[in-house]
Write a protein that holds these residues in place. Structure first.
Motif, PDB file in Angstrom:
ATOM      1  N   GLY A  58     -33.568  14.885  18.345  1.00 55.80           N
ATOM      2  CA  GLY A  58     -34.751  14.268  17.736  1.00 55.80           C
ATOM      3  C   GLY A  58     -34.608  13.941  16.263  1.00 55.80           C
ATOM      4  N   VAL A  59     -33.440  14.227  15.650  1.00 55.28           N
ATOM      5  CA  VAL A  59     -33.320  14.037  14.191  1.00 55.28           C
ATOM      6  C   VAL A  59     -33.778  12.626  13.793  1.00 55.28           C
ATOM      7  N   ARG A  60     -34.629  12.568  12.768  1.00 58.16           N
ATOM      8  CA  ARG A  60     -35.231  11.290  12.365  1.00 58.16           C
ATOM      9  C   ARG A  60     -35.746  11.387  10.929  1.00 58.16           C
ATOM     10  N   SER A  61     -36.144  10.242  10.415  1.00 54.21           N
ATOM     11  CA  SER A  61     -36.763  10.241   9.088  1.00 54.21           C
ATOM     12  C   SER A  61     -38.229  10.611   9.248  1.00 54.21           C
ATOM     13  N   ASP A  62     -38.811  11.174   8.195  1.00 53.54           N
ATOM     14  CA  ASP A  62     -40.264  11.328   8.252  1.00 53.54           C
ATOM     15  C   ASP A  62     -40.912  10.482   7.163  1.00 53.54           C
ATOM     16  N   SER A  63     -40.107   9.618   6.542  1.00 57.12           N
ATOM     17  CA  SER A  63     -40.735   8.571   5.733  1.00 57.12           C
ATOM     18  C   SER A  63     -40.341   7.232   6.353  1.00 57.12           C
ATOM     19  N   ASP A  64     -41.126   6.196   6.041  1.00 58.77           N
ATOM     20  CA  ASP A  64     -40.923   4.930   6.737  1.00 58.77           C
ATOM     21  C   ASP A  64     -39.651   4.239   6.245  1.00 58.77           C
ATOM     22  N   MET A  65     -38.997   3.547   7.165  1.00 57.59           N
ATOM     23  CA  MET A  65     -37.718   2.905   6.848  1.00 57.59           C
ATOM     24  C   MET A  65     -37.874   1.660   5.972  1.00 57.59           C
ATOM     25  N   PHE A  66     -39.089   1.178   5.818  1.00 55.82           N
ATOM     26  CA  PHE A  66     -39.278   0.009   4.941  1.00 55.82           C
ATOM     27  C   PHE A  66     -39.134   0.430   3.480  1.00 55.82           C
ATOM     28  N   THR A  67     -39.362   1.730   3.211  1.00 54.99           N
ATOM     29  CA  THR A  67     -39.129   2.206   1.839  1.00 54.99           C
ATOM     30  C   THR A  67     -37.900   3.116   1.761  1.00 54.99           C
ATOM     31  N   LEU A  68     -37.512   3.740   2.884  1.00 52.48           N
ATOM     32  CA  LEU A  68     -36.271   4.535   2.858  1.00 52.48           C
ATOM     33  C   LEU A  68     -35.062   3.592   2.920  1.00 52.48           C
ATOM     34  N   GLY A  69     -35.280   2.388   3.436  1.00 53.59           N
ATOM     35  CA  GLY A  69     -34.212   1.373   3.454  1.00 53.59           C
ATOM     36  C   GLY A  69     -34.002   0.793   2.053  1.00 53.59           C
ATOM     37  N   TYR A  70     -32.907   0.052   1.907  1.00 49.14           N
ATOM     38  CA  TYR A  70     -32.602  -0.559   0.604  1.00 49.14           C
ATOM     39  C   TYR A  70     -33.480  -1.786   0.376  1.00 49.14           C
ATOM     40  N   PRO A  71     -33.857  -2.069  -0.871  1.00 52.85           N
ATOM     41  CA  PRO A  71     -34.669  -3.267  -1.116  1.00 52.85           C
ATOM     42  C   PRO A  71     -33.929  -4.559  -0.768  1.00 52.85           C
ATOM     43  N   PHE A  72     -32.593  -4.519  -0.804  1.00 59.43           N
ATOM     44  CA  PHE A  72     -31.804  -5.741  -0.602  1.00 59.43           C
ATOM     45  C   PHE A  72     -31.398  -5.942   0.861  1.00 59.43           C
ATOM     46  N   LYS A  73     -31.730  -4.991   1.730  1.00 62.49           N
ATOM     47  CA  LYS A  73     -31.280  -5.101   3.136  1.00 62.49           C
ATOM     48  C   LYS A  73     -32.459  -4.775   4.053  1.00 62.49           C
ATOM     49  N   PRO A  74     -33.101  -5.807   4.597  1.00 62.98           N
ATOM     50  CA  PRO A  74     -34.296  -5.556   5.415  1.00 62.98           C
ATOM     51  C   PRO A  74     -34.028  -4.618   6.588  1.00 62.98           C
ATOM     52  N   TRP A  75     -34.989  -3.769   6.834  1.00 61.59           N
ATOM     53  CA  TRP A  75     -34.958  -2.900   8.026  1.00 61.59           C
ATOM     54  C   TRP A  75     -35.556  -3.729   9.165  1.00 61.59           C
ATOM     55  N   LEU A  76     -34.762  -4.008  10.190  1.00 62.76           N
ATOM     56  CA  LEU A  76     -35.213  -4.948  11.217  1.00 62.76           C
ATOM     57  C   LEU A  76     -35.589  -4.282  12.534  1.00 62.76           C
ATOM     58  N   GLU A  77     -35.316  -2.982  12.641  1.00 62.71           N
ATOM     59  CA  GLU A  77     -35.635  -2.334  13.917  1.00 62.71           C
ATOM     60  C   GLU A  77     -37.142  -2.131  14.060  1.00 62.71           C
ATOM     61  N   SER A  78     -37.561  -1.837  15.301  1.00 60.80           N
ATOM     62  CA  SER A  78     -39.002  -1.812  15.551  1.00 60.80           C
ATOM     63  C   SER A  78     -39.689  -0.565  14.992  1.00 60.80           C
ATOM     64  N   GLU A  79     -39.023   0.596  15.067  1.00 59.87           N
ATOM     65  CA  GLU A  79     -39.694   1.829  14.645  1.00 59.87           C
ATOM     66  C   GLU A  79     -39.745   1.923  13.128  1.00 59.87           C
ATOM     67  N   SER A  80     -40.861   2.426  12.639  1.00 60.89           N
ATOM     68  CA  SER A  80     -40.999   2.614  11.198  1.00 60.89           C
ATOM     69  C   SER A  80     -40.366   3.951  10.785  1.00 60.89           C
ATOM     70  N   LEU A  81     -40.637   4.999  11.577  1.00 59.16           N
ATOM     71  CA  LEU A  81     -39.933   6.273  11.368  1.00 59.16           C
ATOM     72  C   LEU A  81     -38.760   6.227  12.346  1.00 59.16           C
ATOM     73  N   ALA A  82     -37.543   6.251  11.820  1.00 58.37           N
ATOM     74  CA  ALA A  82     -36.397   5.961  12.693  1.00 58.37           C
ATOM     75  C   ALA A  82     -35.592   7.207  13.015  1.00 58.37           C
ATOM     76  N   ASP A  83     -34.865   7.152  14.135  1.00 57.97           N
ATOM     77  CA  ASP A  83     -34.015   8.296  14.483  1.00 57.97           C
ATOM     78  C   ASP A  83     -32.718   8.249  13.662  1.00 57.97           C
ATOM     79  N   GLY A  84     -32.067   9.406  13.601  1.00 58.89           N
ATOM     80  CA  GLY A  84     -30.855   9.549  12.781  1.00 58.89           C
ATOM     81  C   GLY A  84     -29.789   8.509  13.102  1.00 58.89           C
ATOM     82  N   PRO A  85     -29.436   8.316  14.388  1.00 55.51           N
ATOM     83  CA  PRO A  85     -28.371   7.337  14.697  1.00 55.51           C
ATOM     84  C   PRO A  85     -28.713   5.919  14.203  1.00 55.51           C
ATOM     85  N   SER A  86     -30.001   5.518  14.257  1.00 54.03           N
ATOM     86  CA  SER A  86     -30.356   4.170  13.767  1.00 54.03           C
ATOM     87  C   SER A  86     -30.168   4.082  12.249  1.00 54.03           C
ATOM     88  N   ILE A  87     -30.502   5.161  11.556  1.00 53.97           N
ATOM     89  CA  ILE A  87     -30.356   5.142  10.089  1.00 53.97           C
ATOM     90  C   ILE A  87     -28.867   5.084   9.735  1.00 53.97           C
TER      91      ILE A  87
END
Ligand SMILES: Cc1cc2nc3c(=O)[nH]c(=O)nc-3n(C[C@H](O)[C@H](O)[C@H](O)COP(=O)(O)OP(=O)(O)OC[C@H]3O[C@@H](n4cnc5c(N)ncnc54)[C@H](O)[C@@H]3O)c2cc1C
Length: 501
Positions: A58-87
């Motif tokens: 179940g390892v995942r982020s508990d903050s949203d990937m739109f802000t945990l992601g880089y400003p220069f590289k859009p997060w395109l996956e559907s989940e906002s809180l993402a699992d570890g392998p996706s990150i």
């Protein structure tokens, strides 16, 4: 004829660590300081840091990937809180897309760093492990050292000694070293802890275990949040990817700042709000009062977010429970509590947390003398008094890590540019007047309090204090007057002038 040994390799900048921060730092460096030579030194065999190390279910982020992601590289996956392998995939993709992967030197651990004031350069002592495990030590020199080594010990988690643990007949695991083949199907699992890792593990384990018990000493604030951001989906349907990402990111930054400020300024109201939210899901006032109402206020410690209330849903299905008590001792069949109750278990997961470690264990020295970091102040959350040409990347604790990490990397580029323009070989921050001390990480959480004394401190005012507010911090960081606080050594004053890149 006698052969002279080749001088050690020289690079303009060395970044330590190829995690989320190190890859982001490299992107900034190669886009904003194009002429600089650089390498990322990474102790492990692979990049990703945290998002590769942690493999528990179940390892995942508990903050949203739109802000945990880089400003220069859009997060395109559907989940906002993402699992570890996706990150991890996202970080790897960034490194490949921007050619950063070519600069990473794996299995290379920085053991020590010594600043030579005469030559204005760092000498790094490195330990390289080859694929077969053979270890070799050598040195590398660089003009600027940037530690993106995270904040915790990779080899040793925080693992308190529990009495009688050797008598326990089941299996004990720590989430930092999850055994790939651990079979917990149909078993009774006890998870010790109540932080982000424990609340993530409980619903994930409950999918296969007979019963999962979260054993906590005291409650933690837990808030159910949507796993998928519906407004973000609408924005994405309307706007091109980059523009949508920027809009969602701005929305989430504002929401996070607003909610944090609300919790800090109106703690009683925030307590009622969070308790009300949990009561509406669990429909049990007594349960919420006993196990989900902490004595501290929301955001005195990091708030745990649970996507789509998965944690509470596992409880409602009877697959998970929470016990608030203290451990008396392990017994062969499980854990005996101070109340006398025995929690029977086949597997015990010690989600007892991280052990903080400053700057990847590198304690910098200047002209051979070790600098006591705990005596130093951090300027703009980035550079440290008494240690020239050295920066550290430490993210936010009350918002996504990357928001602050990226500001820090941009500031480092600004400093490097300032040095080139002014002809400086070295810069070091120097306070004017006395600073009152503040802890570097301003949270009451146990894992921070246990080791914060080893870290440098913040000051009580700008530019010696990170306000933990992205809007205020970005204005302060990017508009800072470097000449005012950085004391400089001109190139002409050093023994071997560093070539202008
Ligand atoms: C389970 C877990 C979940 C988390 N969830 C969130 C979240 O949802 N949101 C959030 O904002 N934050 C979260 N965090 C915090 C998280 O660590 C940061 O978000 C982020 O991943 C930190 O990235 P980093 O690159 O700074 O550090 P790390 O990911 O720790 O990477 C540091 C890298 O440096 C390398 N390194 C260290 N020392 C040396 C050395 N001496 N020489 C060479 N290499 C070295 C390490 O091997 C590692 O690869 C979480 C942390 C954990 C543990």
């Amino acid at each position: 004829m006698t052969e002279t040994a080749a001088p050690p390799e020289y690079l303009d900048v060395v970044i330590v660590g190829a995690g989320l921060s190190g890859i982001g730092a490299a992107y900034r460096l190669q886009t904003e300081c194009r002429a600089k030579t650089y390498a990322i030194l990474e102790a492990r065999d692979t990049l990703g840091g945290t998002w590769d190390l942690f493999r528990y279910p179940g390892v995942r982020s508990d903050s949203d990937m739109f802000t945990l992601g880089y400003p220069f590289k859009p997060w395109l996956e559907s989940e906002s809180l993402a699992d570890g392998p996706s990150i991890l995939r996202y970080i790897t993709e960034t490194a490949t897309e921007y050619g950063i992967d070519r600069h990473i030197r794996y299995r290379t651990k920085v053991l020590a760093a010594d600043w030579d004031s005469q030559a204005a350069r760092w000498t790094l002592t490195l330990e390289h492990r080859d694929a077969a495990g053979a270890i070799e030590t050598w040195t590398l020199t660089c003009g600027f050292l940037y530690s993106c080594a995270g904040y915790y010990d990779y080899e040793r988690p925080y693992a308190p000694e529990f009495p009688g643990i050797s008598a326990f007949s089941g299996t004990v695991v720590h989430p930092q070293f999850w055994p790939e083949d651990l079979d917990y199907r149909g078993k009774r699992v006890v998870v010790i802890g109540s932080g982000a890792t424990a609340v993530t593990l409980v619903p994930a384990l409950a999918e296969q275990a007979e019963l999962v018990t979260m054993l906590q000493r005291t409650p933690t604030w837990i808030s159910a949040v949507p796993g998928r951001d519906k407004l973000a989906d609408k924005i994405r349907a309307l706007l091109p990817a980059r523009l949508a990402y920027r809009a969602i990111r701005t929305k989430n930054i504002l929401f996070t700042i607003g909610f944090y400020q609300y919790c800090r300024r109106r703690p009683e109201s925030a307590r009622k709000f969070l308790t009300g939210l949990t009561t509406r899901i669990l429909k049990d006032d007594k349960l919420v009062a006993e196990h989900f109402t902490p004595s501290y206020n929301p955001w005195d410690q990091r708030l745990c977010a649970v996507p789509d209330a998965d944690f509470f849903k596992a409880m409602k299905k009877g697959k998970a429970e929470v016990v608030t008590d203290h451990i008396d001792a392990f017994v062969p069949e499980g854990i005996r509590l101070k109340s006398g109750q025995v929690l029977e278990a086949d597997v015990v997961v010690t989600a007892t947390g991280l052990r903080l470690r400053a700057f990847g264990g590198i304690s910098p020295s200047v002209d051979g003398a070790r600098v006591d970091l705990s005596e130093q102040f951090v300027w703009q959350g980035t550079m440290i008094t008494g240690v020239p040409n050295f920066a550290v990347c430490i993210g936010y604790t009350n918002a996504s890590w990357t928001l602050r990490a990226d500001l820090t990397s941009r500031l480092v580029c600004k400093v490097l540019d300032h040095m080139d323009r002014k002809g400086y070989a070295a810069v070091v921050p120097e306070p004017r007047g006395k600073l009152d001390e503040r802890p570097l990480l301003d949270l009451a959480s146990g894992y921070i309090q246990r080791s914060i004394g080893e870290f440098p401190r913040q000051g009580d005012r700008q530019p010696w204090r990170v306000r933990q507010n992205y809007l205020l911090d970005s204005a302060a960081t990017l508009r800072t007057n470097l000449g005012k606080t950085l004391s400089a050594t001109p190139r002409s004053a050093v023994r071997e002038p560093v070539p202008v890149s």
